[in-house]
Design an enzyme around this catalytic site. Sequence first.
Site, PDB file in Angstrom:
ATOM      1  N   GLY A   1     -22.560  79.603   1.350  1.00 17.04           N
ATOM      2  CA  GLY A   1     -21.420  79.980   2.187  1.00 17.04           C
ATOM      3  C   GLY A   1     -20.107  79.416   1.700  1.00 17.04           C
TER       4      GLY A   1
ATOM      5  N   GLU B   1     -28.876  81.059  -2.217  1.00 21.01           N
ATOM      6  CA  GLU B   1     -29.703  81.301  -1.045  1.00 21.01           C
ATOM      7  C   GLU B   1     -31.148  81.675  -1.357  1.00 21.01           C
ATOM      8  OE1 GLU B   1     -25.481  81.877   0.396  1.00 21.01           O
ATOM      9  OE2 GLU B   1     -26.626  82.282  -1.431  1.00 21.01           O
TER      10      GLU B   1
ATOM     11  N   GLU C   1     -19.043  81.908  -0.787  1.00 19.66           N
ATOM     12  CA  GLU C   1     -18.683  83.127  -0.056  1.00 19.66           C
ATOM     13  C   GLU C   1     -17.304  82.998   0.577  1.00 19.66           C
ATOM     14  OE1 GLU C   1     -22.639  85.290   1.523  1.00 19.66           O
ATOM     15  OE2 GLU C   1     -22.445  83.221   2.229  1.00 19.66           O
TER      16      GLU C   1
ATOM     17  N   ALA D   1     -23.713  76.564   4.440  1.00 14.43           N
ATOM     18  CA  ALA D   1     -24.033  76.418   5.853  1.00 14.43           C
ATOM     19  C   ALA D   1     -24.677  75.058   6.114  1.00 14.43           C
ATOM     20  CB  ALA D   1     -24.972  77.539   6.300  1.00 14.43           C
TER      21      ALA D   1
END
Length: 291
Positions: free
Chosen positions: A138, A161, A141, A93
Amino acid sequence: MLLIRSVQKIPKSLYIQSVRKISEARPDLVYQNLDGADKGIVVFGFNRPKQKNALSAGLVEQIKSALQKVTFDAQARVVVLRSLVPGVFCAGADLKERATMPREQVGLFVAGLRSLMDQICDLPVPVIGAVDGLALGGGLEMALACDIRVAASDAKMGLVESRLAIIPGAGGTQRLPRLINPAVAKELIYTARVIDGGAAYNLGIVNHVVAQNSSGDAAYLKSLDLAREILPNGPVAVRMAKRAINKGMQVDVGSGLAIEEACYAQLIPTQDRQEGLQAFNEKRKPQYTGQ
């Protein structure tokens, strides 16, 4: 791709500089329909060099729009997610952007990321993630949401994270434990450990690991090879296979078999099934139309 082939003999440092200059002149997401023998392959090229392809609100919306376009494209057979930025797939992110968000907006943004990963996972056609370089948070992910993953040996991957006092919020806590030993997934998430492509292959996170080349796109080239293996097969059959697998994994075996039966039933009246049988009897290559 032609550019890459024409500059392979120049020094790697000069090549990377030239790619960066070209990348900076392109949009954040480059959507490409390949042609010729590769017709049916759609490539999404992530292109935020200064931000290491970090997932900003704008990039997320661009990817969602591109996925929607593929959903209604009858010619699309396979999607490949790749980076146009040397040494990085996606750094996660966009934390600089997130730092400017009001607290109430952060939850909405993370929900949007989760929705993006679901959209990748649920796309009717197979999605291949070509991980050339860094894939953190992310970024990993997003790769986990793909059907097939290819990594360069020097790629760096991790759900990091917890270093920021948060957890993976775009599917990482659910997709990784379903992919590998749950205890190993827990260890990777708790420790925020970053592993290379070889370790990811050994753990079963990626399907293939390839030695990186001088152009920095070895995983992408291997992904194209895989996409080309899928192209000749019946497109409706591939779509139904993906649906049967994805939906069946969410239920018990008995219910999964019922889903398989329903998907198979949709193939019986297709022209492609008849073409497949006729081509087999005539000992020739089938010509599927997706009907």
